[in-house]
Design an enzyme around this catalytic site. Structure first.
Site, PDB file in Angstrom:
ATOM      1  N   TYR A  16     -25.424   9.945 -30.702  1.00  0.00           N
ATOM      2  CA  TYR A  16     -26.666   9.533 -31.761  1.00  0.00           C
ATOM      3  C   TYR A  16     -26.811  10.148 -32.975  1.00  0.00           C
ATOM      4  CZ  TYR A  16     -31.354   9.975 -33.528  1.00  0.00           C
ATOM      5  OH  TYR A  16     -32.526   9.844 -34.252  1.00  0.00           O
ATOM      6  N   THR A  43     -32.940  11.699 -39.141  1.00  0.00           N
ATOM      7  CA  THR A  43     -33.204  12.555 -38.232  1.00  0.00           C
ATOM      8  C   THR A  43     -32.689  14.061 -38.841  1.00  0.00           C
ATOM      9  OG1 THR A  43     -33.149  13.487 -35.911  1.00  0.00           O
ATOM     10  CG2 THR A  43     -31.176  11.980 -36.744  1.00  0.00           C
ATOM     11  N   ASP A  44     -33.385  15.030 -38.362  1.00  0.00           N
ATOM     12  CA  ASP A  44     -33.085  16.529 -38.439  1.00  0.00           C
ATOM     13  C   ASP A  44     -31.639  16.584 -37.661  1.00  0.00           C
ATOM     14  OD1 ASP A  44     -34.116  16.753 -36.067  1.00  0.00           O
ATOM     15  OD2 ASP A  44     -35.128  18.603 -36.417  1.00  0.00           O
ATOM     16  N   GLU A  45     -31.306  15.751 -36.474  1.00  0.00           N
ATOM     17  CA  GLU A  45     -30.321  16.145 -35.544  1.00  0.00           C
ATOM     18  C   GLU A  45     -28.812  15.948 -36.350  1.00  0.00           C
ATOM     19  OE1 GLU A  45     -30.535  14.698 -31.887  1.00  0.00           O
ATOM     20  OE2 GLU A  45     -32.649  14.289 -31.995  1.00  0.00           O
ATOM     21  N   LYS A  56     -26.270   8.311 -36.953  1.00  0.00           N
ATOM     22  CA  LYS A  56     -27.365   8.532 -37.812  1.00  0.00           C
ATOM     23  C   LYS A  56     -26.838   9.390 -39.202  1.00  0.00           C
ATOM     24  CE  LYS A  56     -31.021   7.658 -37.989  1.00  0.00           C
ATOM     25  NZ  LYS A  56     -31.476   6.198 -38.407  1.00  0.00           N
TER      26      LYS A  56
END
Length: 346
Positions: free
Chosen positions: A155, A130-132, A159
């Site tokens: 989260y 993810t870009d998060e 990741k």
């Protein structure tokens, strides 16, 4: 290719499974069938001779070893993950167990399998992220593949950890890995705990449409079927050891997004009052990142991919899908957390 997809009964994973089968690949769908998984997501390919389903958990190493020995995939596409930020705030342990320990288990199983196969050049381990992991942007700028990691939630931290493990297994053991980091996905079969399905279903029920804070948080929206196409392209043609950012090139604030959804619903399923009257601003969640935006130059220049669906077209297709598939989302209404505000225990 023969592809083992982890998390193939989830939202993005099922889109990959459906697309891969349409493209003529063989697919083994390995999924633990946790709360957000649904085999209805892959019902259209369930009877295809190129499709197999295997119920297994990436936290179960012996099950992974057996799956690889039995099915001998050419490619592993790793999508199985806990992915809801609000849930990670309330219960971070599950995110560490699945996203970190589960990824470690899969990497080790893949390494042993690859060695036993004679380390074929054709094998790949594709990790989907993810870009998060990059943190939060200000009003300008975009994430590139060189942006330093700066995760802000349990989260995104889990990741980020899994991304680092995949790179380490590539560097230390020579495992042929490729990584992708995507922006916010949306589209059909989206589990009704994320913003877009929550807004659609609350509107249809005449319930408040909750928006965190003042709605100014900006995301880059990627239609899930565009994402599936990009993932399969990277799995086949991406450069080993390299990461690719996959973005929708469709930035808008949460408030703008909800207003667009209300406008589409006003047209397709008009109510007594405009749906925008139901918009309700609620207390922001802890550590809510202000803005995400992806620079997709690398995947465009190296692999020739760019998104084909605008956010306006994608939202209309998504709303129409939910209107036409009431039986799918009605069956999920009693699952844990659906229709509840999560992420408030902190």
């Amino acid at each position: 290719m023969k592809i083992l997809v982890t998390g193939g009964a989830g939202f993005i994973g099922s889109a990959v499974v459906r697309r891969a089968i349409r493209d003529g690949h063989q697919v083994v769908n390995l999924d633990a069938l946790t709360y957000a998984a649904c085999l209805e997501n892959v019902a259209e390919v369930a009877n295809d001779p190129n499709y197999n389903f295997l119920k297994a958990d990436i936290r179960d190493r012996p099950a992974l070893d057996q799956a690889l020995a039995d099915h001998a995939p050419d490619v592993i596409m790793h999508l199985a993950a806990e992915s809801h930020v609000d849930r990670s705030i309330d219960g971070p342990g599950a995110f560490v167990e699945t996203n970190v320990t589960g990824t470690y288990n899969l990497l080790e199983a893949a390494r042993v399998y690859w060695d036993r196969q004679g380390r074929p050049d054709s094998f790949r381990f594709h990790h989907i992220s993810t870009d998060e992991v990059y943190g939060s942007l200000g009003p300008i700028g975009q994430f590139t593949e060189e942006t330093p990691y700066d995760p802000r939630s349990p989260y995104s931290a889990s990741k980020a950890a899994s991304d680092h493990l995949v790179r380490a297994w590539g560097e230390t053991y020579g495992l042929p890995v490729v990584l992708t980091n995507c922006s916010n996905n949306y589209g059909p079969y989206h589990f009704p705990e994320k913003l877009i399905p929550v807004i659609i279903l609350n509107a249809l029920a005449g319930k408040p449409l909750p928006i965190y804070g003042d709605g100014s948080n900006v995301r880059d929206w990627l239609f899930v079927e565009d994402h599936a196409e990009a993932l399969l392209l990277v799995a086949q043609k991406g450069e080993l050891g390299r990461s690719y950012n996959i973005g929708g090139e469709n930035e808008c604030s949460n408030l703008q997004l909800v207003q667009m959804l209300c406008g589409i619903l006003d047209r397709l399923r008009p109510g007594a009052e405009p749906y925008a009257d139901l918009i309700t601003f609620v207390t922001d969640r802890p550590g809510h990142d202000a803005r995400y935006a992806i620079d997709p130059t690398r995947i465009r220049d190296e692999l020739g991919w760019r998104p084909s669906v605008s956010v306006e077209e994608g939202l209309e297709r998504t709303v129409r899908w939910y209107l036409d598939n009431e039986s799918w989302w009605q069956a999920l209404q009693n699952r844990e957390g659906v229709g509840e505000r999560l992420g408030t225990k902190a």
